[in-house]
Design a protein around this motif. Structure first.
Motif, PDB file in Angstrom:
ATOM      1  N   SER A  46       4.047   2.899   7.388  1.00 12.65           N
ATOM      2  CA  SER A  46       3.506   1.540   7.519  1.00 12.65           C
ATOM      3  C   SER A  46       3.373   1.161   8.985  1.00 12.65           C
ATOM      4  CB  SER A  46       4.427   0.538   6.825  1.00 12.65           C
ATOM      5  OG  SER A  46       4.506   0.820   5.462  1.00 12.65           O
ATOM      6  N   ASP A 161      -2.066  -0.014   2.454  1.00 17.08           N
ATOM      7  CA  ASP A 161      -0.651   0.357   2.448  1.00 17.08           C
ATOM      8  C   ASP A 161      -0.151   0.318   1.007  1.00 17.08           C
ATOM      9  OD1 ASP A 161       1.910   0.976   3.063  1.00 17.08           O
ATOM     10  OD2 ASP A 161       2.178  -0.588   4.569  1.00 17.08           O
ATOM     11  N   GLU A 162      -0.004   1.506   0.414  1.00 16.36           N
ATOM     12  CA  GLU A 162       0.438   1.628  -0.978  1.00 16.36           C
ATOM     13  C   GLU A 162      -0.265   0.643  -1.905  1.00 16.36           C
ATOM     14  OE1 GLU A 162       4.541   2.253  -1.553  1.00 16.36           O
ATOM     15  OE2 GLU A 162       4.900   2.604   0.565  1.00 16.36           O
TER      16      GLU A 162
HETATM   17 MG   LIG Z   1       5.777   1.219   4.088  1.00 15.13          MG
END
Ligand SMILES: [Mg+2]
Ligand SMILES: Nc1ncnc2c1ncn2[C@@H]1O[C@H](COP(=O)(O)OP(=O)(O)OP(=O)(O)O)[C@@H](O)[C@H]1O
Lengths: 231, 377
Positions: A46, A161-162
């Motif tokens: 991240s 991000d995910e």
């Molecule tokens: Mg992360």
């Protein structure tokens, strides 16, 4: 847009208790590529994403977008850069709770002067939810609003991000499928962080991280669709 | 119980307001009681009318300032309780899921009345510091007494009233389905009427957000308008008082006006900024400049502030006019009251400067919000 990272480092913590999160990262992303970033929790994925997208500054190193160094930009210039080129989709959606779906998407559209943003709401299948508030939507629907919002600003590079982290298998596949189809239609570069190794089979390029370093990087010869991968 | 004493005491805004209210009311009520004591001794009819006029004026002042401040405190109490329930809905939901009844949970909310107790107590005690001077200015012939009964009226009863009110209001607010509380849903937005949605569709996103921010919290609209109302009315009144009656009144009014205005203004702005931190962070990540963000979040209140100012101006004009007419019955040498343009201009300019400075201060705070902050939560 071609992105070049040159020896990026980033640490958190105080002077005497410095904790390095990124320890010298260099790689290139080709224009229009779909890159997946894999790695265990806490490996700095991240952080790397935030640094590349201009949300955070690295401690050292350079990030070139078509030879323009964004690490040398002022805060105002960086904001303008994000406005012009970058789109985000976060794991927790981060929709504005007091605005309807339509207006949430308009938030992205206004930045690009995009008047036809309702097409995108249509494309992600939310026309009938246009006037609902985020709290009235399911997780998958909220994620699709976040996708529409990011695409409505016509980004050149989309950072994720995910994006499927909070979704079940079915909605996860649905969302990934949308993304891939929309990428072909709108032709943007995509950089996705994920925990799910299977998603890597959909990407053109796969990068593996561990403890702030890149440990592996390869290109896929065959690219699978969202419904062909395991989960 | 999850609600702790400190949750109740930290409602400083309520304490400050009740402190002001009791401070003023105690001065006048104490004076009134003492004046009533010596009334029987007065034989001269001229002196008598003067005393009556003073009585009327103290009653009016008490009723107006006490009433306004009471209303404000009640709205503030409701606002705090709603805010508390919204931000603790998970814990409260779990309690309800475990089988606690609404009333059982609501009983804990009595602590929110404590802030009124501390504020009133403080106002009551501190007004005695000013009391000798106050008597000297009002009427040096009235001997000063300590009227203990006022402690009941001005400290105990308000505190009990507010504790009870807190319990009743929170009980009403807790009447929500358990799942509604447990799910992280901001139910306040869901199910809202959407009639107007169609009409204002084609304005910019920033305009949309501005409207939604203002409309989403009616209590804050009230506070911002109230802040400028207090500032406008009290400051202008104090300038007129300075000419009409006494310097002491002028100073009391200025101090109370500024305290009230600042308390409510800061309460409102801090709440707005905190409640929208997430939205601001997202907007900045997307590339909206901090000027856009602060314009959308704070800009919507400017009109309200100026409306509050205008109402305050009219209010103080009418109030002083009626007070002057009460007094001119007793003596002929009181000049006719005219609208004071000079003080209006001075107060307006100072208001604009202060308001814009505060807004700029909070825009700077908005500038510092980063997406990282909210990601770590
Ligand atoms: Mg992360
Ligand atoms: N603002 C911060 N202050 C201090 N430490 C931080 C901060 N942000 C991240 N870290 C630390 O940096 C490390 C990497 O964080 P990062 O969020 O990049 O990991 P990640 O690979 O995305 O993990 P996950 O898969 O769990 O999301 C973690 O150990 C985290 O605790």
């Amino acid at each position: 847009m071609m992105i070049e990272l040159m020896d990026i480092t980033k640490s958190y913590g105080s002077e005497e208790n410095l904790y390095p999160v990124l320890r010298g990262i260099s790689f290139n992303i080709q224009d229009g590529d779909f890159v997946v970033l894999l790695g265990p929790s806490g490996s700095g994925k991240s952080t790397l994403l935030n640094v590349i997208s201009g949300l955070e500054r690295p401690d050292s190193g350079r990030i070139l977008y078509d030879n323009t160094d964004i690490t040398a930009m002022s805060d105002e210039e960086l904001t303008f850069f994000r406005k012009e080129y970058v789109g985000f989709i976060f794991q927790q959606y981060y929709l504005l709770p007091n605005l309807t779906v339509d207006k949430n998407v308009k938030m992205g559209a206004d930045l690009a002067g995009n008047r036809n943003y309702r097409q995108i709401i249509e494309a992600v299948g939310l026309v009938d939810k246009m006037d609902k508030y985020p709290s009235e939507l399911s997780g998958g629907e909220q994620q699709r609003v976040a996708i529409a919002r990011a695409l409505a600003k016509k980004p050149r590079i989309l950072f994720l991000d995910e994006p499927t982290g909070a979704l079940d298998e079915e909605t996860g596949r649905l969302v990934l499928d949308y993304l891939c189809r929309l990428r072909e239609e709108y032709r943007f570069t995509m950089l996705m962080v994920t925990h799910n190794n299977n998603i890597a089979e959909m990407a053109g390029t796969v990068i593996r991280m561990n403890s702030g370093r890149i440990v592996d990087r390869y290109n896929n010869s065959t690219i699978k669709s969202a419904y062909e991968i395991g989960w | 119980m999850i609600i702790q004493i400190k949750d109740g005491i930290k409602l400083i805004a309520i304490s400050i307001i009740s402190c002001c209210a009791v401070f003023v009311c105690n001065l006048f009520m104490n004076f009134n009681i003492d004046i009533a004591r010596i009334k029987g001794l007065i034989s001269n009819p001229e002196v008598m009318t003067f005393y009556e006029a003073q009585l009327t004026m103290s009653r009016v002042t008490c009723a107006v300032s006490g009433g306004c401040l009471l209303l404000t405190s009640v709205i503030m109490l409701f606002f705090y309780i709603k805010h508390y329930i919204d931000s603790h809905r998970k814990e409260l939901g779990i309690l309800k899921a475990l089988g606690y009844s609404n009333i059982k949970i609501a009983k804990g909310f009595w602590v929110f009345g404590l802030s009124v107790f501390t504020g009133c107590g403080l106002g009551f005690a501190s007004s005695y510091a000013l009391m000798p001077l106050f008597y000297k200015v009002m009427n040096p012939d009235v001997p000063m007494h300590f009227n203990i009964i006022l402690a009941l009226y001005l400290v105990i009863l308000p505190a009990v009233f507010f504790c009870g009110l807190a319990i009743i209001y929170s009980c009403k607010k807790l009447k929500r389905p358990v799942l509604d509380l447990l799910r992280d849903r901001e139910s306040s937005y869901a199910g809202k009427k959407r009639r107007k949605e169609q009409k204002d569709k084609e304005q910019s996103f920033i305009q949309d957000l501005k409207q939604a921010t203002v409309k989403g919290r009616p209590a804050l609209m009230f506070f911002i308008a109230l802040a400028s109302f207090c500032y406008s009315s009290m400051m202008q009144m104090s300038f007129s008082m300075d000419e009409l009656s006494s310097r002491m009144f002028a100073v009391i009014l200025i101090v109370i006006g500024i305290i009230l205005a600042c308390t409510t203004l800061f309460l409102a702005i801090i709440t707005v900024v905190n409640a929208n931190t997430r939205s601001i962070a997202i907007m900045q990540a997307f590339g909206y400049s901090w000027k856009d963000c602060s314009g959308a979040i704070l800009g919507g209140y400017r009109l309200l502030a100026y409306i509050g100012f205008a109402i305050g101006t009219i209010y103080q004009y009418l109030l002083i006019k009626s007070m002057v007419s009460i007094f001119s019955k007793t003596s002929a040498d009181i000049p006719e009251y005219k609208f004071d343009t000079k003080s209006f201009v001075v107060v307006l300019i100072s208001f604009v400067i202060i308001y814009e400075l505060v807004m700029r201060r909070y825009s700077a705070r908005i500038k510092k919000i980063s997406i990282k902050e909210i990601m770590l939560k």
